[in-house]
Every structure is written in C-alpha cells, then in structure tokens.
Design an enzyme around this catalytic site. Structure first.
Site, PDB file in Angstrom:
ATOM      1  N   ARG A 175       0.836  -1.333  -0.235  1.00 25.78           N
ATOM      2  CA  ARG A 175      -0.057   0.070   0.201  1.00 25.78           C
ATOM      3  C   ARG A 175       0.710   1.184   0.100  1.00 25.78           C
ATOM      4  O   ARG A 175       0.388   2.389  -0.387  1.00 25.78           O
ATOM      5  CB  ARG A 175      -0.764  -0.033   1.178  1.00 25.78           C
ATOM      6  CG  ARG A 175      -2.189  -0.717   0.929  1.00 25.78           C
ATOM      7  CD  ARG A 175      -3.213  -0.794   2.177  1.00 25.78           C
ATOM      8  NE  ARG A 175      -4.470  -1.408   1.630  1.00 25.78           N
ATOM      9  CZ  ARG A 175      -5.243  -1.772   2.453  1.00 25.78           C
ATOM     10  NH1 ARG A 175      -5.120  -1.610   3.871  1.00 25.78           N
ATOM     11  NH2 ARG A 175      -6.501  -2.110   2.106  1.00 25.78           N
ATOM     12  N   LYS A 198     -13.802 -10.477   7.859  1.00 28.62           N
ATOM     13  CA  LYS A 198     -14.531  -9.380   7.984  1.00 28.62           C
ATOM     14  C   LYS A 198     -15.897  -9.778   7.602  1.00 28.62           C
ATOM     15  O   LYS A 198     -16.598  -9.203   6.526  1.00 28.62           O
ATOM     16  CB  LYS A 198     -14.185  -7.971   7.467  1.00 28.62           C
ATOM     17  CG  LYS A 198     -13.089  -7.463   8.099  1.00 28.62           C
ATOM     18  CD  LYS A 198     -12.726  -6.124   7.599  1.00 28.62           C
ATOM     19  CE  LYS A 198     -11.374  -5.796   7.610  1.00 28.62           C
ATOM     20  NZ  LYS A 198     -10.941  -4.628   6.852  1.00 28.62           N
ATOM     21  N   GLY A 233      -6.641  -5.568   1.552  1.00 33.25           N
ATOM     22  CA  GLY A 233      -5.439  -5.421   2.211  1.00 33.25           C
ATOM     23  C   GLY A 233      -4.711  -6.603   2.576  1.00 33.25           C
ATOM     24  O   GLY A 233      -3.753  -7.057   2.078  1.00 33.25           O
ATOM     25  N   GLY A 243     -12.950  -3.896   0.866  1.00 31.10           N
ATOM     26  CA  GLY A 243     -14.343  -3.298   1.283  1.00 31.10           C
ATOM     27  C   GLY A 243     -14.637  -2.548   0.203  1.00 31.10           C
ATOM     28  O   GLY A 243     -15.800  -2.373  -0.385  1.00 31.10           O
TER      29      GLY A 243
END
Ligand code: ADP
Ligand code: MG
Length: 400
Positions: A34, A199, A357, A381
């Site tokens: 990132r 998640k 990620g 997401g």
C-alpha cells in the site's frame, strides 16, 4: 473528477489522504504494497514543488492515541521508497502537526500520525466529523484523495475534508477505478468470485449484488462457517456470525433460483486453538469433512479436497474477482488454501483481480509474483462496494 494534473500545486500545501494501513508485526511492516502504491502520486506532487502532507489511518484504534497503531514505521518506509526523508508529526492536528507542516519547504513531505487517534475521524455524528475535518483543513491548501482502501468509509479525512478544500483524485484512485469499472461493464464469462477473510459481517452483504452478476461464487475463510452453520452443520468454535444465518439461507436459495453456482468448502483444517502467528510453532491441524467439525474445534483453512475443487472451478473462468484469504494464511500450516487459489488464478487465462489489504499482502508474502495477476487492488471493502454499484463516499466527495 479532477486529477492531480488539474491542480496548480507548486508552493502549495497538498494534503494527500492515503491508505497506509499496512500489516505490522510489532513495528515491522510485513507487506509494504500500500505504501508503494501511493508513492508515485506523492513523488509527482513533490517534483512539482508541492509541500506534501500525507495522512492515513492504521488499524482500528479507539479514537485515541495507541502506540501499537503508530504510523512511525510507515514514515520510515515511505522515506526509503521516495528516496527522501519524511518528517513525522507525532499527532494529527496538534502542535506537532502544525509545526511539522509549517517547517516544510517546497518539495518536502511530512506524514501525520494515525488519523484514527482522533474520535472525530470515524464519528457517526456529522458535526463531530466536520469539526475534525476543519482542523485538518487548516494544515493544507489543496486536497488529493488517493486512499482507495478507505473510500467506502464516510470518515472525516475521506468525506468531509475534500468539501473544504479544492480537490482532485490521485493516480492510485484513478487506476483502481479504471480496473473496477471494467468488471462492472462487459465481463468475460464465466465470472467467478472468490470470497473469504475475516470481516464476515462487512462482506456478507455484497453477496446479494454479486448473485446478480457472477456465474459462480466460491466461499472460504471465516465466512464459510456461517454458511455451514446455516445449513445446519456443527461449526465448533469457528468464526461465526450467528445472526446472519437466515441471510445465508436466503442467498443459497437465491443462487439456486438464478442458476448461480454457489460453492462451499467440502473439507476444512481444524484445531482446538488459534495458531501462534508470532513463533509459528507447528499447528498440526486435523482435516475433517465440512459437515463434521468437532464441537471443540475451529476451522482455520479450507482442506485439500476443497483446494482441488476450487482450482477446478477457477480453471475455465473468463474473469475472477477474489477478496479474502481462504484461511489464516499468516501461519504456514493454514496458508495452503490461499496458495491454491492464488495459483489457480495465475494458471487461468482469466482477467484476475485480487482485492483487499490482507489478500494482496497474502499473495505477495506467500511468494507469488504480483505481476502474474491482472490487477492487485489496495482496497477490499472498497472494491467490493464499488462492484456492488454503491456510491462510495470518498469517490463522491472527489467529484467537482
Ligand atoms: P481483506 O483484508 O483481504 O479484505 P479480511 O480483512 O476480511 O481480508 O480478512 C483477512 C484475515 O482473515 C486474515 O488475517 C486471516 O488470518 C483471516 N482468516 C481467514 N480465514 C479465517 C478463519 N477461518 N478463521 C479466522 N480468521 C480467518
Ligand atoms: Mg483486512
């Protein structure tokens, strides 16, 4: 949407909202993808004589400073990548930030401390968020949104701040949106979506929409257990979102109605305890059928039969979107499911997009060549919500 080329940045303080939420092992960055992804935007602005103020969140601190989530190691790594020193402010909108930004000369860059050390960043209260955005706005003349991984969040630095400053989209956001757009227009079929990760509640909702678009959906990771439980199977102490079981059944029925192939694991690796991710002591998991998980055990990866099944389901794909590791890939005993999916993507001739990620970090830390994939997105997401057709607050805010 303006790009950074549309901004006159020389001599100006440019606030760059990046997503530098990298995986950390203590203070060691285990994957810097990132940081590398946003560095070109920062470098370009610096070359054009801007004073660049970079800000990001890291992890999920609770609205107050927490040294575990400090961006200090990221400042150092960013400096190495840019080849110039990055001044680090030890707060976000306090004295250190003000002094650090005031000391910047043209072509110099600073990183602020974690945005989420401030309750205003993520507040659901519009006024509280706006008040925090106003304090951030004091630090800059222009705003560049380039934190793709956070654009689905209605957070102060993502959504409220661009309203207060002339703004543009950074190169990373422009590139990410370009690729995802392709996946919403005419996709090559079969279109296979692989979903996993931890998640669960964030990701279950996207299935609704994917059922209208995908030809095949493969489920792994923590999400699989809520589906298995919904089907009436024992899942032991596996990750479970019990309140979502009815939703899962609805999705299974809807998939059948629409002729979407919905594939759940047929076997899983289980253990009585979560693995040691630090010392990586051998976990010695058992392999069991997905409908035979012992009540005192936890499912931590897909099993060998599922690996083969998923590889076969990916072999003829025209397009693949993958978000979420198949297991706790951070431990070598639970990395094989994720490896098998990564390899299947590489082996297929499909246009492959990996988002998230941890998913992106997984393919790199497991030794795969990132160039072997069509696109590795920095946002999980965010990319899922984009594919759902939702309006993303951080992209809407960048419109003129
Ligand atoms: P991404 O960041 O790619 O969107 P998530 O953040 O949702 O993915 O999930 C990544 C995490 O999911 C990893 O840290 C991995 O260890 C965890 N995980 C995967 N499978 C399981 C499982 N069966 N039980 C618990 N955690 C899991
Ligand atoms: Mg993650």
């Amino acid at each position: 949407m303006k790009t950074i080329e549309d901004l006159d940045v020389a001599g100006k303080r440019v606030f760059v909202r990046a997503d530098l939420n990298v995986p950390l092992d203590g203070e060691t960055i285990t994957d810097d993808g990132r940081i590398r992804a946003v560095a070109p935007t920062i470098a370009k602005l610096l070359e054009r004589g801007a004073k660049v103020v970079v800000a990001s969140h890291l992890g999920r601190p609770k609205g107050e400073p927490d040294p575990k989530f400090s961006l200090a190691p990221v400042a150092e790594r960013l400096g190495e990548i840019l080849g110039k020193s990055v001044a680090f402010a030890t707060d976000t909108v306090g004295e250190s930030a003000a002094a650090t930004v005031a000391a910047l000369a043209d072509g110099e860059v600073a990183l602020l401390e974690n945005l989420r050390f401030n309750a205003g960043e993520t507040s659901k209260d519009d006024a509280e968020r706006k008040a925090f955005a106003e304090r951030l706005a004091v630090l800059a003349d222009l705003y560049v949104g380039d934190g793709f991984g956070a654009v689905h969040r209605k957070h102060a630095s993502v959504y409220d701040l661009p309203e207060l400053l002339p703004h543009a989209a950074g190169d990373l956001i422009a590139a990410e949106v370009g690729v995802l757009k392709k996946l919403t227009e005419d996709v090559a079929r079969p279109y296979v979506v692989v979903l996993g990760g931890a998640k669960v509640s964030d990701k279950l909702g996207v299935i609704d929409n994917l059922l209208k678009k995908a030809d095949r959906i493969l489920i792994g990771g923590g999400m699989a257990y809520t589906f298995l439980a919904a089907k009436g199977h024992e899942v032991g102490i596996s990750l479970l979102q019990a309140d979502q079981k009815p939703k899962c059944l609805e999705y299974l029925a809807e998939a059948e109605k629409r002729g979407v192939e919905f594939v759940l694991p047929v076997d899983v690796l289980v253990s009585a305890e979560f693995p040691d991710l630090k010392g990586k002591t051998p976990a010695n998991p058992d392999t069991v059928a997905a409908d035979a998980i012992p009540a005192d055990k936890e499912g931590l990866d897909i099993g060998p039969k599922t690996r083969e099944l998923y590889a076969a389901k990916l072999a003829d794909a025209g397009t693949v979107f993958w978000n979420g590791p198949m297991g706790v890939f951070e431990h070598p005993d639970y990395a094989n499911g994720t490896k098998a999916v990564a390899q299947a993507l590489i082996d297929s001739s499909a246009f492959t997009v990996v988002g998230g990620g941890d998913s992106a970090a997984a393919v790199r830390t497991l030794g795969f060549d990132e160039n072997a994939f069509g696109h590795i997105s920095t946002g999980g997401g965010a990319s899922l919500e984009y594919l759902e057709g939702k309006t993303l607050p951080g992209l809407a805010a960048l419109e003129d």
